[in-house]
Scaffold this motif. Structure first.
Motif, short mmCIF file in Angstrom:
data_model
loop_
_atom_site.label_atom_id
_atom_site.label_comp_id
_atom_site.label_asym_id
_atom_site.label_seq_id
_atom_site.Cartn_x
_atom_site.Cartn_y
_atom_site.Cartn_z
N GLN A 1 -93.90 -18.06 -13.59
CA GLN A 1 -93.49 -19.26 -13.79
C GLN A 1 -94.65 -20.35 -13.59
O GLN A 1 -95.11 -21.06 -14.36
CB GLN A 1 -92.09 -19.55 -13.22
N ARG A 2 -94.96 -20.22 -12.22
CA ARG A 2 -95.72 -21.15 -11.74
C ARG A 2 -97.23 -21.04 -12.41
O ARG A 2 -97.81 -22.06 -12.77
CB ARG A 2 -96.10 -20.78 -10.24
N ASN B 1 -100.22 -22.77 -3.12
CA ASN B 1 -98.97 -23.43 -2.66
C ASN B 1 -99.13 -24.20 -1.47
O ASN B 1 -99.05 -23.86 -0.34
CB ASN B 1 -97.83 -22.58 -2.53
N TYR C 1 -102.70 -24.00 -8.45
CA TYR C 1 -101.83 -22.86 -8.31
C TYR C 1 -101.49 -22.63 -6.60
O TYR C 1 -100.47 -22.04 -6.33
CB TYR C 1 -102.67 -21.49 -9.01
N ASP D 1 -93.61 -31.87 -6.70
CA ASP D 1 -93.96 -31.01 -5.43
C ASP D 1 -93.82 -31.70 -4.35
O ASP D 1 -94.08 -31.14 -3.20
CB ASP D 1 -94.70 -29.98 -5.38
N ASN E 1 -96.91 -15.52 -9.43
CA ASN E 1 -95.79 -16.01 -9.74
C ASN E 1 -95.74 -16.41 -11.18
O ASN E 1 -96.40 -17.41 -11.51
CB ASN E 1 -95.44 -17.07 -8.79
#
Length: 1572
Positions: free
Chosen positions: A771-772, A821, A819, A854, A769
């Protein structure tokens, strides 16, 4: 010469049918022609139409390859049918010779039957590939008709009393049986496939593998003929000639051979042994291997037995041919009228075998079959071995993933052991499987051989056999000795490699200090030890070769001498040469037996190691491990709480006092879902009975930042691992809230990287991903580092890629954890290798912003107490138990003592911080070294393949034809270079002794031929009864007395010569085997010596542009090939080539007609070897290149176990391992299939040679007979050719691959050395030069390489004696190049440097460099003692060394070490800190009291306090000497007498520092401002 179908004998009316039509034999034979003609008429049009339409698509795609039921049986039956037809034809021809006129009906139907059978199988194959079963009906009708007509014939024979004693009856009966069976096969196809007579024909799909176009390994799917001859490999092997074979070309493995399939088979067999009665019993690996892979091994053994039995047909046929060629042995003609029925002659069953031409054809067929079976047996074992290796690797890998961590850390299972299991033990077992059919086939072969010999020669044969058997243990002994010496030479070579790599790493220092030769000598000394063990190795190798060559000679000698004394008469030629051929057959199994036994012993050891490994402890199975796998990755919602701004200007301690609980919702312990992990009453251990962590009661709040603090070694990391289930639980439990356990990211303290790109290391299997990814990279400040890498984040890092520094590695690991998730992130001391700026950035951006935004639960282990104010929950640990847990407020109120302790610690950390900020950060340094590493390499483009060298040699035209030529040319130039480095005397010795030896061996056999022939001729002259000549041992009594004396005389003349020749042969065998090995040894000695000297004396530029790994490869892999592999290959190649040539020479001299047949054979052989060599080389490269990633993957996994398990990525890693294993196995399978391809072809060629030799000698009978002995000699030699032809090609291919090593070494031997001599003689330089240390630099221009731009342009400077000069400037401004110019390390192409009145360019390098001293930026220490590091030349007294250590502030530390000056320094000085290493380097410069000292950024890695001391020391100790400092931090040179500021290779400012500081806008002034 009338030709008529039924013959035209006198007084016989062959067309007479008065007794009934079927009683006329000729009519019955005519009836037999009908089915054959019917088949040919029907199938030819179909085949032509079918083939015509297919010729457009030449290669039918393999998705149409179906096998009808009974496929293999049909092929076997058809082959037997063809063989019986050949016999029938031969019988017909021989019987026909007995008649007055030609009777075509005796052999014509047989010939037509042969054609029809061939057609049937071609036809069947085409129907099968186009999947059109209806056409099979034609074959069915044919089989029925043939069966009926043959049965009528058999019935008529029985009626007329023709019984089994007649050959034709047997043949007809066999044909009836075969036709009946083929009919049954055909009926079965109709039954299964229902393609006719049934309403619904069965639809059939091709096997799954063939629907997948990626599968290119077709051996399991092709028909029997193609299986036996590897015909399907032709496109691949021919194609290799045009373009190299790549991984794409060899595709995937068929499902049955994949590692996963075989792993499941082996695992089931392994687990089945764990019975319910005793679950703890360790299953036997042998038994599970037998259960999983026993059947193919049995099949292979069956093939092997068949091949061995057929092998004995050779000698027997030879004896038959020689025997019946002699006119006196020809068949006694019995009364022909007796054997007539139907008006034709019927032959008895034994008569056919007395016809020489028939025997020749039989010999040919036996050879072809024997070789086919042998290759089939090899192939099956190899395929099974590969399957077994795949299964074992998967088993080991699965076990590694379950190994308990304590096992790894407590050293029960080291990485080395695991690597050995993977690299060595599995291969040992695979090799054992390859050789294991030999274990039970060889004894049978030996026993059979001895029985046959006894039958031929009587008791004297046993003497020869016993010579062979008694020498077998000696060979076994030699084999074990070989293994031992190989071990010891391996130890020496690892030692030598260690020294070499140390030299190469510190080459700059060695050159600057002029110490190359000292270190070079130490490597040469180790090499000397290695060569000593290589000498014993060579000696034993040559002994084993000698045994192999001399045993048959000794056996033959013993046998015939013995035979001479036991029987008055010598053997007949037929027996002598059959015996000779048998001895040749017997030697091979005995020679191999020692190898096989050795491998069996090794396999036993390997299995034991494997068993221990598979039984070792596994990680505990906690309840959550079996929990529900369906994980919902919920994205956390954005928190409402305000982000905290940190006031960096005020020290931390103020902030801590007026610290308020942040506005987050308060934790209420009752809400269980707020607890992510909870440990209650936990006692955990690392495998011993003592608990490492005791009485742990903690909880980790969800979505908050928890910090774990405590002293070093109090169990912080262990606590994390205990929560992850890596430790053994003694009591207590770890509770995870439902969804969290499968969602953990974890960064270890010791960073762990994969051998993959930077991006793959960070994403770690998660979807990419953008952006991440960018956010994570910024948080970890990785962007500047990535920009430095040659291919950005697509650069390979890890063991085999580019070496990153500790901090960079650690940041990548943290980035990986960020990174992913996941709900929970565990970070184990992520700041340990980072400097202060980076830590702050990571804390702010990464942990506080990225993770907390997050709402992810973070557990952070750290030593940096200043971050405690950010923690929502703190766990303080001490000695393996929890000291306190709670918020900072709680601890402040309840445990004041601890809080105060933390405060004092933080003060200390703050002071360090201030000091730290002054320093140029460590990260800048790391980046700088990284940039250096690439900067030097960019000049030579990143592509650094050894193939470049090859292409440069060829002309530039790169069209197809030249590349094709290049790939099939044999590197003669390199071979010559190798031989010449062995020394001309040795080469001459080798060539002459080889030629002599082979001529003597031919002479022995030739003498034997004359001797035996002379006997038979004498016995004829003496008038023995010729029919009695068949049993020489007993016919002696009928000879006349005169004859006996004549024979005794002739023997007294033949025997001594024979003995002398044999003795000469044996000594020559010894001499040749020794010369080859020692030629190889001297070549290896010279090549390594020259390589080492060339490389050590190469200019420094060479090391900048050549990667270290490449140079080390020359010293490790390539040197190893030159040492150990080339000599045996060379020996084997010359031996097999000379054997083949001498055999062909012998045959041609006996029967010159053979030469005509030789031309097409030679052409065929040339093309086979040409194609095979290219393909084999490619496949070998593929095998090598796919093996490395596999081994790396194993060691990587073993190192990163905790990380992989914490992330729960076991499945992904297993998948990767299976892919890598399969790729390597595919390459290996293709390589062995290609070897089989070659061997089948050369073996068939050999069989044709035997056939032509036999044919030629039979034909030349009519033109004056070569004596029986010579025919026997020719045929025996022809038989040996079949064994050696494929060795010629395989050794050629091997030698070609191995010569590449010589070529690589050679390419380094052409490098230019530095000019060591100089223009002055050493005697002209004053003893104490440079006394004053006055330096004049005049118009100096410097470049690294004539191809590159200058780095210093027209520099002028004058340094007075004793001045202290500082040089500063940005990175890349030429500061370091100037320091190298003083030592003449770079190319000074204009201007000069004059020191104390002597131009340094004229001095010999050794003198120049030994009189100056330098301290380099990177501290380099060598393994050895401290004394050796300070003074390798051993010239100084101890007092001087202590004095130097005292100046460098090291005296007290060294005194405390065991051994003082003789204390050990490990490789690279790892047992000292970086600062201490730098101080040792200073001490080294002080030991050498030269009047000029150059310091190249020498204080970069030392803390401030030590640096200040050093500055003072340098000023006092070097008060009267010239010191040139290249400054890293400008404030260090403010006190100097003179400052030179450089920019882009020019001098920008040149004055006293005070003067320069006054110029506000000057470069120096701006530097100082920036540095303050």
């Amino acid at each position: 010469m009338a030709l008529s179908f039924c013959g035209n004998d006198d007084g016989v009316n062959s067309y007479n049918v008065t007794d009934g039509v079927l009683n006329n034999g000729c009519f019955v034979d005519a009836l037999n022609l009908v089915p054959h003609v019917f088949l040919l008429f029907i199938t030819f049009p179909i085949l032509f139409i079918g083939w015509g339409s297919q010729s457009s698509k030449v290669q039918i795609h393999h998705n149409t390859w179906l096998h009808f039921p009974g496929h293999n049986l049909r092929w076997i039956l058809t082959f037997s049918l063809l063989f019986v037809h050949v016999c029938e034809f031969a019988e017909g021809i021989v019987s026909n010779k007995m008649m007055q006129t030609n009777h075509l009906h005796l052999f014509m139907p047989a010939f037509m039957g042969f054609v029809a059978a061939t057609t049937s199988v071609v036809y069947y194959h085409n129907i099968e590939t186009s999947n059109f079963p209806k056409l099979l009906l034609v074959l069915f009708i044919y089989w029925v008709l043939a069966f009926v007509t043959k049965s009528i014939k058999l019935w008529k024979f029985a009626e007329y009393d023709v019984g089994p004693q007649h050959l034709r009856f047997c043949i007809t009966a066999l044909l009836v049986i075969l036709y009946g069976l083929l009919m049954a096969v055909e009926v079965n196809v109709i039954r299964v496939r229902k393609y006719v007579f049934f309403a619904n024909p069965q639809k059939v799909k091709p096997p799954e593998d063939l629907q997948d176009l990626g599968v290119r390994f077709l051996q399991p799917f092709v028909n029997l003929l193609s299986k036996a001859t590897y015909w399907w490999m032709n496109p691949l092997i021919m194609g290799a000639h045009k373009r190299p074979i790549e991984l794409k070309k060899i595709g995937k493995l068929p499902i049955a051979m994949r590692a996963l399939t075989n792993y499941l088979r082996l695992k089931d067999a392994y687990e089945d042994q764990r019975t319910a009665e005793d679950p703890d019993r360790s299953p036997s690996i042998w038994r599970s291997m037998y259960r999983a892979f026993g059947r193919p091994i049995l099949l292979s053994s069956t093939f092997r037995y068949l091949a061995d039995l057929l092998g004995f047909a050779g000698p027997l046929c030879i004896s038959g041919i020689v025997k019946y060629l002699d006119p006196q042995n020809s068949v006694p003609t019995t009364d022909k009228s007796k054997e007539r029925y139907f008006g034709v002659y019927f032959m008895s069953s034994t008569e056919l075998l007395q016809n020489t031409s028939v025997l020749a054809v039989l010999l040919f067929l036996a050879l072809v079959l024997q070789r086919t079976f042998l290759q089939a047996s090899y192939y099956v074992t190899i395929e099974t071995g590969i399957n077994l290796r795949g299964a074992l690797l998967a088993m080991i890998y699965n076990k590694i993933l379950r190994l308990s961590t304590s096992n790894m850390s407590m050293g029960e299972m080291t990485l080395g052991q695991i690597n050995n299991l993977v690299a060595i033990e599995t291969n040992q077992l695979m090799w054992f499987l390859f050789l294991c059919p030999n274990l039970w086939a060889m004894p049978v072969q030996i026993v059979m051989g001895v029985i046959l010999l006894y039958y031929l020669l009587g008791p004297s044969a046993l003497v020869g056999a016993s010579v062979i058997v008694l020498l077998a243990p000696v060979q076994y002994l030699i084999a074990t000795k070989l293994a031992d010496t190989q071990k010891s030479s391996l130890e020496h070579s690892t030692d030598r490699l260690k020294k070499t790599s140390e030299i190469l790493k510190g080459i700059k220092l060695l050159k600057l200090y002029a110490w190359e030769n000292i270190f070079c000598d130490s490597v040469e000394e180790t090499r000397g030890k290695e060569l000593t063990s290589l000498k014993t190795f060579a000696f034993f190798t040559s002994m084993s070769i000698f045994m192999n060559a001399a045993i048959p000679i000794a056996a033959v000698l013993a046998t015939f001498v013995m035979h001479h004394f036991l029987n008055e008469k010598g053997p007949t030629p037929s027996e002598a040469f059959a015996a000779l051929a048998l001895f040749h057959i017997l030697v091979t199994p005995l020679f191999l037996l020692s190898t096989v036994v050795r491998f069996a012993v090794k396999a036993l050891v390997s299995v034991q190691k494997l068993g221990e490994f598979l039984q070792s402890d596994e990680i505990g199975d906690d309840s959550w491990r079996n929990g529900d796998m369906s994980v919902s990755f919920e994205a956390g919602k954005k928190p409402m709480g305000m982000t905290k701004a940190i006031n960096r200007k005020k020290p931390m301690r103020y902030q801590m006092d007026n610290y308020e609980q942040p506005t987050r919702r308060l934790m209420r312990p009752t809400e269980t879902e707020d607890v992510a992990v909870k440990v209650s009453n936990g006692f955990f251990t690392w495998g011993s009975s003592l608990s490492t962590l005791s009485n742990i009661n903690i909880r980790i709040p969800t979505g908050q930042l928890t910090m774990i603090v405590g002293q070093v070694g109090c169990g912080k990391s262990s606590l994390l691992l205990a929560m992850l289930g890596e430790m053994q639980t003694i009591e207590g439990r770890v509770y995870w809230s439902n969804k969290n356990r499968y969602s953990v990211a974890y960064a270890t303290q010791k960073s762990w990287l994969l051998n993959a790109t930077v991006e793959e290391n960070i994403t770690f299997g998660s979807p990419f991903n953008k952006q991440r990814y960018k956010a994570v990279i910024d948080a970890c400040s990785l962007q500047p580092d990535i920009d430095l890498l040659p291919f950005g984040d697509q650069t390979e890092i890890g063991e085999r890629g580019i070496n990153l520094s500790g901090g960079q590695r650690q940041r990548i690991c943290v980035a990986r954890a960020l990174y992913q998730n996941t709900n929970i992130v565990f970070l184990d001391d992520p700041f340990s290798a980072l400097d202060i700026h980076l830590s702050d950035h990571l804390m702010q951006e990464g942990i506080l912003k990225f993770l907390q935004d997050d709402k992810r639960t973070v557990v952070l282990v750290t030593h940096k107490l200043q971050y405690l104010i950010h923690a929502d929950w703190i766990i303080a640990m001490k000695d393996g138990s929890v000291l306190r847990d709670g918020t900072l407020k709680d601890i402040q109120t309840h445990d004041v003592e601890l809080y105060d302790h933390w405060k004092t610690l933080m003060n200390r950390q703050d002071q360090e911080l201030e000091k730290d900020i002054q320093q140029d950060s460590q990260t800048m340094l790391e980046r700088k070294t990284l940039r250096r590493a690439f900067y030097s390499r960019e000049a030579k483009n990143q592509v650094d393949d050894e193939d470049e060298e090859e292409e440069e040699e060829e002309e530039d035209d790169d069209n197809m034809s030249t590349t094709t030529n290049r790939r099939s040319k044999i590197p003669w130039k390199v071979c010559w270079c190798y031989l010449s480095s062995g020394g001309f005397f040795m080469v001459f010795m080798m060539v002459s002794s080889k030629l002599l030896k082979h001529s003597v061996i031919v002479a022995i056999d030739y003498w034997l031929a004359i001797w035996t022939s002379s006997k038979t001729n004498q016995s004829l002259g003496a008038g023995t009864d010729p029919s009695n000549g068949t049993s020489p041992a007993y016919s002696g009594n009928t000879t006349l007395p005169t004859n006996a004396t004549a024979e005794a005389e002739s023997d007294s003349y033949y025997l001594p010569v024979f003995i002398i020749l044999c003795a000469a042969g044996i000594t020559l065998c010894l001499i040749t085997s020794l010369t080859v090995e020692f030629l190889g040894l001297s070549a290896a000695t010279n090549l390594h010596h020259n390589l080492l000297n060339k490389i050590i004396h190469a200019p420094i530029r060479f090391f900048d542009i050549t990667p270290l790994g490449q140079i080390l490869n020359r010293f490790s892999a390539d040197t190893n090939i030159i040492d150990q592999h080339i000599p045996p290959t060379l020996e084997s190649l010359t031996r097999s080539t000379l054997l083949c040539l001498s055999a062909i020479g012998v045959i041609s001299s006996i029967t010159p007609a053979f030469l005509i047949a030789l031309v097409p054979l030679a052409v065929a052989f040339y093309f086979i070897q040409k194609y095979f060599r290219v393909a084999s080389k490619d496949l070998q490269d593929l095998d090598d290149s796919t093996q490395l990633p596999l081994l790396c993957h194993f060691s990587e996994t073993a190192e990163g176990l905790t990380t992989i398990r914490a992330f729960r990525h076991e499945a992904r890693f297993k998948q990767r391992m299976l892919e890598l294993t399969d790729t390597n196995n595919t390459a290996y399978l293709f390589l062995s299939a290609a070897n089989r391809w070659l061997e089948v072809r050369t073996d068939y060629l050999g069989a044709v040679i035997v056939l032509t030799a036999a044919g030629a000698s039979i034909c030349s009978l009519s033109y004056g007979l070569p004596s029986g002995g010579l025919v026997g000699l020719g045929l025996t030699y022809a038989l040996t050719v079949t064994n050696y032809l494929n060795w010629v090609v395989r050794n050629l291919a091997d030698l070609e691959v191995q010569m590449a090593a010589v070529k690589k070494v050679n390419s380094f031997l052409t490098t230019e050395s530095e000019n060591y001599e100089g223009n002055m003689d050493t005697s002209q330089v004053p003893e104490n030069w440079p006394q004053n240390g006055e330096i004049k630099i005049q118009d100096l221009c410097v470049r690294y390489d004539p191809m590159l731009k200058p780095v210093l342009k027209h520099v002028n400077a004058y340094i007075e004696p004793g001045q202290k000069v500082g040089i500063c400037g940005r990175t890349g401004s030429g500061k370091s190049s100037l320091s190298l110019a003083f030592f003449n390390m770079v190319d000074i192409f204009e201007g000069k440097i004059v020191i104390d009145g002597i131009d340094i360019c004229k001095l010999p390098l050794q003198t120049l460099r030994s009189r100056l001293s330098i301290i380099l930026q990177d501290p380099v220490l060598f393994s050895g003692s401290i004394r050796f590091n300070l003074d390798p030349e051993r010239t100084c007294t101890d007092d001087r060394l202590w004095e130097a250590l005292e100046i460098a502030q090291l005296k007290n530390m060294v005194k405390a070490l065991p051994g003082g000056l003789d204390a050990v320094v490990t490789e690279g000085g790892e047992n000292f800190s970086v600062g201490q290493r730098q101080l040792f380097c200073l001490a080294r410069a002080f030991v050498r009291k030269s009047s000029i000292l150059i310091m190249d950024e020498a204080t970069a890695s030392i803390d401030m306090a030590t640096e200040n001391i050093l500055q003072k020391v340098v000023m006092t100790a070097f008060a009267d000497r010239t010191v040139v400092t290249i400054a890293h931090r400008v404030h260090t040179i403010l006190t100097h007498d003179l400052v030179i500021v450089m920019k882009r290779g020019n001098i920008l400012e040149y004055d006293k520092p005070e003067t320069l500081l006054e110029q506000e806008d000057g470069m120096f002034a701006s530097f100082v401002k920036a540095d303050m």
